[in-house]
Design a protein around this motif. Structure first.
Motif, short mmCIF file in Angstrom:
data_model
loop_
_atom_site.label_atom_id
_atom_site.label_comp_id
_atom_site.label_asym_id
_atom_site.label_seq_id
_atom_site.Cartn_x
_atom_site.Cartn_y
_atom_site.Cartn_z
N HIS A 137 0.74 -1.06 -0.15
CA HIS A 137 0.06 0.00 -0.06
C HIS A 137 0.84 1.31 0.10
CE1 HIS A 137 0.97 -0.35 4.29
NE2 HIS A 137 0.67 1.03 4.40
N LYS A 143 1.15 -0.37 -5.62
CA LYS A 143 -0.11 -0.04 -6.23
C LYS A 143 -0.34 -0.29 -7.44
CE LYS A 143 0.57 4.10 -4.27
NZ LYS A 143 0.32 5.61 -3.58
N ARG A 164 1.35 3.03 8.71
CA ARG A 164 1.66 4.54 8.49
C ARG A 164 2.96 4.33 8.40
NH1 ARG A 164 -1.47 8.64 7.20
NH2 ARG A 164 -3.22 7.61 8.42
N THR A 169 1.53 8.65 4.18
CA THR A 169 1.22 6.92 3.94
C THR A 169 -0.16 6.94 3.84
OG1 THR A 169 3.13 6.27 5.02
CG2 THR A 169 1.30 4.36 4.44
N VAL A 170 -0.73 6.47 2.74
CA VAL A 170 -2.17 6.35 2.64
C VAL A 170 -2.74 4.88 3.48
CG1 VAL A 170 -4.42 6.22 1.37
CG2 VAL A 170 -2.54 7.75 0.64
N THR A 171 -3.40 4.74 4.16
CA THR A 171 -3.78 3.77 5.08
C THR A 171 -5.26 3.47 4.82
OG1 THR A 171 -4.13 4.99 7.03
CG2 THR A 171 -1.94 3.83 6.74
N ARG A 172 -6.21 4.34 4.48
CA ARG A 172 -7.49 4.17 4.27
C ARG A 172 -7.93 3.48 2.93
NH1 ARG A 172 -10.03 9.85 4.68
NH2 ARG A 172 -11.95 8.60 4.16
N ARG A 175 -9.64 5.46 -0.13
CA ARG A 175 -8.63 6.22 -0.81
C ARG A 175 -7.72 5.29 -1.58
NH1 ARG A 175 -5.46 10.29 2.43
NH2 ARG A 175 -4.72 10.71 0.22
N LEU A 176 -7.26 4.08 -1.14
CA LEU A 176 -6.41 3.32 -2.09
C LEU A 176 -7.25 2.75 -3.28
CD1 LEU A 176 -4.57 1.44 0.74
CD2 LEU A 176 -3.55 2.99 -1.16
N SER A 179 -7.68 5.42 -5.76
CA SER A 179 -6.15 5.68 -6.72
C SER A 179 -6.23 4.55 -7.49
CB SER A 179 -5.18 5.59 -5.74
OG SER A 179 -4.68 4.37 -5.08
N GLU A 194 5.74 8.10 0.58
CA GLU A 194 4.62 7.35 1.37
C GLU A 194 5.47 6.53 2.22
OE1 GLU A 194 1.26 6.31 -0.89
OE2 GLU A 194 1.99 7.77 -2.29
#
Length: 265
Positions: A137, A143, A164, A169-172, A175-176, A179, A194
């Motif tokens: 992630h 990704k 995180r 860093t995107v952890t939700r 949201r991923l 993307s 990230e």
């Protein structure tokens, strides 16, 4: 009729999960013809359609194409990495010479990304190592791979506790997932500090037989806005060359099932 179906299957084998419109453009067939034949092929499970209207080879076609080249499900990740390295070394070396940027090629290995890399001009491409693992992630490699993976794989990996590493860093998971839609449209994934506060990366997928994502190719950069426009073309060209190499084999480097998948098997 055979020629039209062949054109459709070849269009899908180019990878990326094309839509009907993209299949028509690649095969140079009328959209109405593509719609009729693809619908019938899907009904026979020769093709599969995802929730976004994108098509890929169905399991019977992948099994038929696999022959003896397929890897056993319990094949050790180390053996997979060796095979990835063998195919990827020329691409990595050429891309490093063209860009001067560190290069990685990685594949999904359970809940992580296994990779080989060339980090400096005087060093060879690294050998596979159990220590060479990255989070899915928080990396461009991860990704790019997840964006073109099956919903089951994505669900299993995003159900984990996402660490995180930096403030960026995107952890939700939602949201991923958002993307991933952008990555599927552009074939470009980015990691903007990230994983490491000092570095960014850009990656693109490479596909094997049947249009399945196999590996991703990544360049490490200092600045997304400044470096990506310049590096995008050589990156995409290198991934395209690697896709053609990988397409000679049917699913040669499948990822190991995640713990979630093994538990539900």
């Amino acid at each position: 009729m055979i020629s039209k179906i062949s054109a459709i299957l070849l269009a899908i084998s180019e990878g990326g999960g094309p839509t009907l419109t993209e299949i028509a453009a690649r095969s140079d067939l009328p959209l109405s013809t593509v719609h009729r034949l693809v619908t019938e092929l899907t009904a026979w499970r020769v093709l599969e359609r995802d929730g976004e209207g994108r098509y890929r080879a169905g399991s019977p076609l992948r099994t038929f194409g696999g022959g003896c080249a397929c890897q056993e499900p319990d094949d050790p990740a180390g053996a997979t990495a060796v095979r990835v390295r063998d195919r990827a070394v020329p691409v990595i070396e050429d891309l490093f010479r063209a860009t001067g940027s560190p290069v990685r090629v990685g594949f999904l290995d359970g809940p992580a990304v296994a990779y080989v890399e060339k980090a400096a001009g005087h060093l060879p491409v690294s050998s596979p190592s159990p220590a060479a693992r990255l989070p899915v992630h928080a990396t461009a490699l991860g990704k790019a791979l997840l964006a073109f993976s099956s919903p089951r794989v994505v669900d299993a990996l995003l159900a984990q506790d996402l660490v995180r590493y930096t403030t960026a860093t995107v952890t939700r998971p939602e949201r991923l997932r958002w993307s991933f839609r952008t990555i599927r449209a552009t074939r470009i994934a980015v990691c903007d500090r990230e994983l490491d506060q000092d570095w960014c990366a850009v990656a693109t997928p490479a596909f094997g037989a049947g249009g399945d994502v196999v590996v991703a190719v990544e360049l490490r950069v200092r600045d997304i806005a400044r470096d990506v426009p310049t590096l995008r073309a050589p990156l995409v060209m290198s991934a395209g060359w690697l896709s053609r190499e990988l397409a000679q084999f049917a699913r040669p480097y499948p990822s190991r099932p995640t713990p979630v998948e093994r538990g539900s098997a």
